[in-house]
Write an enzyme that holds these catalytic residues in place. Structure first.
Site, PDB file in Angstrom:
ATOM      1  N   GLU A  22      31.962  40.849  32.002  1.00  0.00           N
ATOM      2  CA  GLU A  22      31.002  40.172  32.880  1.00  0.00           C
ATOM      3  C   GLU A  22      29.654  40.879  32.865  1.00  0.00           C
ATOM      4  OE1 GLU A  22      33.053  38.195  36.577  1.00  0.00           O
ATOM      5  OE2 GLU A  22      33.848  40.245  36.325  1.00  0.00           O
ATOM      6  N   LYS A  99      28.941  32.203  41.698  1.00  0.00           N
ATOM      7  CA  LYS A  99      29.116  32.600  40.297  1.00  0.00           C
ATOM      8  C   LYS A  99      29.687  31.395  39.560  1.00  0.00           C
ATOM      9  CE  LYS A  99      30.891  36.586  38.973  1.00  0.00           C
ATOM     10  NZ  LYS A  99      31.822  37.692  38.647  1.00  0.00           N
TER      11      LYS A  99
END
Length: 120
Positions: A22, A99
Site C-alpha cells: 500500500e 480508501k
C-alpha cells in the site's frame, strides 16, 4: 449565524496503509470535509480576511494526505488539528476519508473512517 463550508468528494492519490504494498502502489482516497463557523462578518464585509479561506483548507488536505500513515484515523487526526490551529474561528469539523480499492476479499468501492470534533 452558523455557516458551513463543505468539501465534497475531493479525490487524492496517496500512500496510506499497514501493508507494505500500500505504501509502494498507493490508491485514490476520497475526502469529504464539513467545517462550521460563524461567518456572519464575511457575509456583511465581502472580505476574505473575515472568512475561512477554503483554498488554504484545500492546501492543508493535500499536504496532510502526502504524509504516509498506517491508519486513516491518524491522517484524519492530523487534518482536524491542522485546520483547527489554522482557523481558530472554526467551531466544528467532520472529516470522512475513504480508501478506494482496499486490499481485501470481495468487491467493494471503498472503506471509510469518519471523525468529527467540536471546539469552544
Amino acid at each position: 449565524m452558523t455557516s458551513k463550508i463543505l468539501f465534497e468528494n475531493l479525490k487524492i492519490y496517496a500512500y496510506h496503509g499497514v501493508l507494505p504494498e500500500e505504501k509502494i502502489l498507493g490508491t485514490y482516497y476520497i475526502l469529504n470535509v464539513e467545517i462550521s463557523a460563524d461567518l456572519s462578518k464575511a457575509a456583511e464585509s465581502d472580505d476574505l480576511k473575515d472568512t475561512i479561506n477554503y483554498a488554504e483548507i484545500n492546501d492543508i488536505l493535500h499536504s496532510e494526505m502526502a504524509i504516509s500513515s498506517q491508519l486513516l484515523e491518524h491522517v484524519i487526526g492530523r487534518i482536524i488539528n491542522n485546520i483547527k490551529n489554522t482557523f481558530p474561528i472554526i467551531s466544528f469539523v467532520k472529516v470522512k476519508l475513504t480508501k478506494t480499492n482496499p486490499p481485501m476479499k470481495g468487491e467493494i468501492d471503498g472503506v471509510s473512517v469518519e471523525i468529527e470534533e467540536s471546539f469552544k
